[in-house]
Scaffold this motif. Sequence first.
Motif, PDB file in Angstrom:
ATOM      1  N   GLY A  66      -7.057  -0.378  -8.965  1.00 45.62           N
ATOM      2  CA  GLY A  66      -6.291  -0.658  -7.756  1.00 45.62           C
ATOM      3  C   GLY A  66      -4.916  -0.024  -7.762  1.00 45.62           C
ATOM      4  O   GLY A  66      -4.502   0.621  -8.735  1.00 45.62           O
ATOM      5  N   HIS A  67      -4.219  -0.227  -6.655  1.00 47.91           N
ATOM      6  CA  HIS A  67      -2.891   0.329  -6.462  1.00 47.91           C
ATOM      7  C   HIS A  67      -1.862  -0.787  -6.365  1.00 47.91           C
ATOM      8  O   HIS A  67      -2.169  -1.895  -5.939  1.00 47.91           O
ATOM      9  CB  HIS A  67      -2.831   1.138  -5.162  1.00 47.91           C
ATOM     10  CG  HIS A  67      -3.855   2.221  -5.070  1.00 47.91           C
ATOM     11  ND1 HIS A  67      -5.122   2.001  -4.551  1.00 47.91           N
ATOM     12  CD2 HIS A  67      -3.807   3.528  -5.411  1.00 47.91           C
ATOM     13  CE1 HIS A  67      -5.811   3.138  -4.584  1.00 47.91           C
ATOM     14  NE2 HIS A  67      -5.037   4.071  -5.097  1.00 47.91           N
ATOM     15  N   ASP A  68      -0.637  -0.464  -6.727  1.00 50.83           N
ATOM     16  CA  ASP A  68       0.465  -1.371  -6.455  1.00 50.83           C
ATOM     17  C   ASP A  68       0.560  -1.568  -4.939  1.00 50.83           C
ATOM     18  O   ASP A  68       0.345  -0.625  -4.170  1.00 50.83           O
ATOM     19  CB  ASP A  68       1.766  -0.784  -7.004  1.00 50.83           C
ATOM     20  CG  ASP A  68       2.905  -1.779  -6.968  1.00 50.83           C
ATOM     21  OD1 ASP A  68       3.464  -1.978  -5.867  1.00 50.83           O
ATOM     22  OD2 ASP A  68       3.260  -2.338  -8.016  1.00 50.83           O
ATOM     23  N   GLU A  69       0.863  -2.776  -4.514  1.00 53.59           N
ATOM     24  CA  GLU A  69       0.853  -3.107  -3.086  1.00 53.59           C
ATOM     25  C   GLU A  69       1.695  -2.143  -2.259  1.00 53.59           C
ATOM     26  O   GLU A  69       1.296  -1.729  -1.171  1.00 53.59           O
ATOM     27  CB  GLU A  69       1.352  -4.549  -2.887  1.00 53.59           C
ATOM     28  CG  GLU A  69       1.067  -5.113  -1.505  1.00 53.59           C
ATOM     29  CD  GLU A  69      -0.415  -5.356  -1.240  1.00 53.59           C
ATOM     30  OE1 GLU A  69      -0.812  -5.302  -0.062  1.00 53.59           O
ATOM     31  OE2 GLU A  69      -1.172  -5.575  -2.214  1.00 53.59           O
ATOM     32  N   LYS A  70       2.838  -1.754  -2.766  1.00 53.75           N
ATOM     33  CA  LYS A  70       3.730  -0.871  -1.999  1.00 53.75           C
ATOM     34  C   LYS A  70       3.172   0.541  -1.852  1.00 53.75           C
ATOM     35  O   LYS A  70       3.571   1.293  -0.964  1.00 53.75           O
ATOM     36  CB  LYS A  70       5.108  -0.808  -2.663  1.00 53.75           C
ATOM     37  CG  LYS A  70       5.162  -0.052  -3.983  1.00 53.75           C
ATOM     38  CD  LYS A  70       6.553  -0.032  -4.561  1.00 53.75           C
ATOM     39  CE  LYS A  70       6.675   0.881  -5.762  1.00 53.75           C
ATOM     40  NZ  LYS A  70       5.703   0.621  -6.828  1.00 53.75           N
ATOM     41  N   ASP A  71       2.230   0.902  -2.719  1.00 50.28           N
ATOM     42  CA  ASP A  71       1.676   2.258  -2.705  1.00 50.28           C
ATOM     43  C   ASP A  71       0.383   2.377  -1.907  1.00 50.28           C
ATOM     44  O   ASP A  71      -0.109   3.491  -1.685  1.00 50.28           O
ATOM     45  CB  ASP A  71       1.400   2.733  -4.136  1.00 50.28           C
ATOM     46  CG  ASP A  71       2.646   2.740  -4.993  1.00 50.28           C
ATOM     47  OD1 ASP A  71       3.733   2.998  -4.445  1.00 50.28           O
ATOM     48  OD2 ASP A  71       2.535   2.497  -6.208  1.00 50.28           O
ATOM     49  N   ILE A  72      -0.166   1.249  -1.482  1.00 47.68           N
ATOM     50  CA  ILE A  72      -1.497   1.268  -0.877  1.00 47.68           C
ATOM     51  C   ILE A  72      -1.600   2.183   0.346  1.00 47.68           C
ATOM     52  O   ILE A  72      -2.542   2.982   0.434  1.00 47.68           O
ATOM     53  CB  ILE A  72      -1.961  -0.169  -0.548  1.00 47.68           C
ATOM     54  CG1 ILE A  72      -2.357  -0.886  -1.850  1.00 47.68           C
ATOM     55  CG2 ILE A  72      -3.138  -0.174   0.430  1.00 47.68           C
ATOM     56  CD1 ILE A  72      -2.778  -2.329  -1.672  1.00 47.68           C
ATOM     57  N   PRO A  73      -0.669   2.133   1.295  1.00 47.22           N
ATOM     58  CA  PRO A  73      -0.866   2.962   2.498  1.00 47.22           C
ATOM     59  C   PRO A  73      -1.032   4.455   2.205  1.00 47.22           C
ATOM     60  O   PRO A  73      -1.897   5.104   2.798  1.00 47.22           O
ATOM     61  CB  PRO A  73       0.410   2.686   3.307  1.00 47.22           C
ATOM     62  CG  PRO A  73       0.851   1.335   2.861  1.00 47.22           C
ATOM     63  CD  PRO A  73       0.529   1.285   1.394  1.00 47.22           C
ATOM     64  N   LYS A  74      -0.218   5.001   1.297  1.00 48.71           N
ATOM     65  CA  LYS A  74      -0.270   6.443   1.058  1.00 48.71           C
ATOM     66  C   LYS A  74      -1.206   6.813  -0.094  1.00 48.71           C
ATOM     67  O   LYS A  74      -2.071   7.677   0.050  1.00 48.71           O
ATOM     68  CB  LYS A  74       1.137   6.976   0.779  1.00 48.71           C
ATOM     69  CG  LYS A  74       2.055   6.960   1.992  1.00 48.71           C
ATOM     70  CD  LYS A  74       3.390   7.631   1.691  1.00 48.71           C
ATOM     71  CE  LYS A  74       4.268   7.661   2.936  1.00 48.71           C
ATOM     72  NZ  LYS A  74       5.571   8.322   2.674  1.00 48.71           N
TER      73      LYS A  74
END
Length: 244
Positions: A66-74
């Motif tokens: 998974g991704h860090d929440e702040k990085d999810i959109p990009k």
Amino acid sequence: MQSNYNDYSYIVDIYEPYETPPAQGFPVIIVLDGTRYSKLMYETMAMQLRNRKKTLVEPAIIVGIGHDEKDIPKQRFHDFTSPADHYHFPVRRGKVMQELPAGGAVQLIDYIFQQIVPMLQEKYTVDDQKISLYGHSLGGLFVLWSYLTYPESFYKYVAISPSIWWNNHELFRTIQQAEKPFAAALYIGVGGEEGDMVDDAQKFVEMASEKWINYEFYIAESENHASVIPTMMSRVLRFLKSEE
């Protein structure tokens, strides 16, 4: 766990069954968007293992990437889309999509093959021949792309509500070019309330039938893009069960 291929540090969650592994090792299920779905899959599996003769679920190691929440959109968009000469960002649900970096799928698949799998082989008792891949939405797009591009690399492939619409339905062109049967089993599921995504999934499986693809397809009536995930989890775990 940092990737050697794109320098991004993924959140990797690993859930191991509380029992002795079989002689050949545990099967492995790699779950994309792991921070959202890997714990749900593990808890669904653990509950049904209590009565496995009836539920037909087997123990497996669940690996969430998974991704860090702040990085999810990009970063998520970049990771789950394949390389292309041109990217078309369409109007979706009445809104023009924001243009984002795309085309990082090869880097992610290399990370899985060259770093995640060797790490699992070193630290856990795993069955190398039974490593499966699960993804939802853009993750489902990545699963279908992986299936068509690396058809022998995973034991089974699961794409839930795949974003087949991406880049002017490029997956339709990819599957059209397939020239040989695919041996690995593929599961495609979609919620009945997902509109054009249902149409896209149906068209994909029609094309899959013409290409001798070994697939299972299910429409979960009355379910939407979010509710389809828990609704289908038990079906997915039964599908991923090892063939005797």
